[in-house]
Design a protein around this motif. Structure first.
Motif: not given
Length: 163
Positions: A25-51
């Protein structure tokens, strides 16, 4: 968090602070549409650690920080109305007033603002997770259903017998 590098680094720090969950199980991460939250780096990294779960646009009920901002602005307006001698004539004065406001916010009130929608949010997340799991389970079935007619067409195109 001002940019994508800061955001990813911040999320690494958050992950270290999150209590371990059950295996797999991974913790759920809520995020909004801010550019930093939807950047390619975030899209690669975040799903590895969070839902990851993106908050719909204009859904302040999910974004507790919006409640804190609203509360802070209300407090500031009250303060400005009560003390009309504090004219703001520079950016520095405004910055100092905002800093003072946040330093003096009632910490208990801020915690209540963050916790106020916990049950609503939890129920919504459970529904979203269930819908996502159902969609993932249906996807292979749908692919097989779509693939059979396509295979038949392809076989017919090359003159093969269809079983």
């Amino acid at each position: 968090i001002s940019n994508k590098d800061d955001y990813v680094e911040f999320m690494r720090l958050v992950k270290r602070q999150v209590k371990p969950l059950a295996a797999g199980q991974k913790p759920i991460l809520l995020f909004d549409g801010h550019r930093a939250h939807t950047s390619n780096d975030a899209k690669k990294f975040i799903p590895q650690m969070f839902v990851p779960l993106k908050i719909p646009v204009y859904s302040c009920e999910f974004n507790s920080i919006e409640k804190v901002w609203s509360f802070a602005k209300t407090q500031w307006k009250k303060q400005m109305l009560m003390d009309r001698t504090k004219d703001i004539v520079s950016k520095e004065q405004l910055s100092a007033q905002v800093q003072s406001l946040f330093n003096n916010l009632d910490k208990g009130k801020v915690q209540n603002l963050f916790g106020a929608n916990r049950a609503y949010l939890y129920a919504t997340l459970q529904e979203a997770a269930k819908a996502e799991a159902e969609a993932a389970a249906k996807a292979p079935q749908e692919e097989r259903k779509e693939a059979a007619p396509r295979r038949r067409r392809e076989q017919a195109a090359v003159g093969m017998d269809i079983q």
